[in-house]
Scaffold this motif. Structure first.
Motif: not given
Length: 255
Positions: A37-43, A58-67, A79-84, A89-93
């Protein structure tokens, strides 16, 4: 006394748990989760936790983050992803008058409710609430979704020749949970599941055409090799399926 101490040292060494790297290469016993289901959705990233129950995609193809946590849910732009440097991986939305802070930390993580293993420990902070759980990146799984031609089986090179109708191949679609292909003589099809560590084929069904020569000799070992859960390594157009840490089959991506 020296003999006794030496024996104790050997026993302690033998009782140590295998390293994470070695254990990860052993043939798994737990079936992979269903990520179709996640692969179909593009997550691309998926996380979940308990106490309270929550989920994140987190779905970059749709540009959406769902919580979602209980009856509370939100959808916001990715939001832009920060990679240490250590792979964190860090997101600040921004969310309303606050923010959603998300951290994916590379580390073995087992969901307490299902016992399913994951590759990240995930922490989320929102409105003073702290959520912890496990997560996974689906990028490795998306690489599996292709057509693969067998080049090596149990250390022996497989090549097309006049006595073989075609080289065995697999077409893997995790979004549909199906694999199709050929043994080099008969067509095959059946279900398939995978996570970031292992892939499970079958039960597979095949057509019943009589296979002669090299094609007939290869069909049985090829199908038997696909009959158990296998670890896998993938990259640079090459897919290696492993059993107990050893390469069992090698495939090449069809250009």
């Amino acid at each position: 006394m020296r003999t006794l101490l030496f024996g104790i040292l050997l026993l302690a060494t033998a009782c140590r748990r295998p390293s994470t790297q070695f254990a990860a290469m052993l043939t798994p016993v737990r079936p992979p989760a269903d990520y179709s289901p996640y692969l179909k959705a593009g997550d691309e990233l998926v996380a979940l936790g308990n106490d309270p129950t929550w989920s994140l995609t987190v779905n970059p193809s749709k540009g959406t983050l769902f919580f979602k946590s209980g009856k509370d849910s939100l959808t916001t732009s990715v939001p832009e992803r920060q990679t240490d440097s250590d792979g964190v991986l860090r997101y600040n939305a921004p969310v309303g008058d606050g923010s959603l802070n998300i951290v994916f930390r590379p580390d073995s993580c087992v969901d307490a409710k299902t016992g399913q293993p994951y590759d990240y420990r995930v922490q989320i902070d929102r409105h003073g609430k702290h959520y912890v759980g496990c997560g996974v990146s689906l990028q490795k799984m998306t690489l599996l979704q292709d057509i693969w031609v067998l080049t090596e089986l149990q250390g022996k090179t497989i090549a097309a020749d006049a006595s073989r109708q075609e080289v065995p191949r697999l077409e893997i679609s995790l979004t549909d949970g199906r694999v199709t292909g050929t043994t080099g003589c008969n067509r095959l099809s059946g279900p398939v599941k995978a996570d970031t560590r292992q892939i499970v084929f079958g039960p597979l069904i095949t057509t019943k055409m009589a296979c002669m020569g090299a094609a007939g000799d290869l069909e049985g070992p090829f199908l038997n090799a696909l009959n158990a859960p296998l670890m896998y390594q993938i990259g640079s157009g090459r897919l290696t399926l492993l059993q107990n840490g050893a390469a069992l089959m090698v495939f090449k991506k069809v250009d």
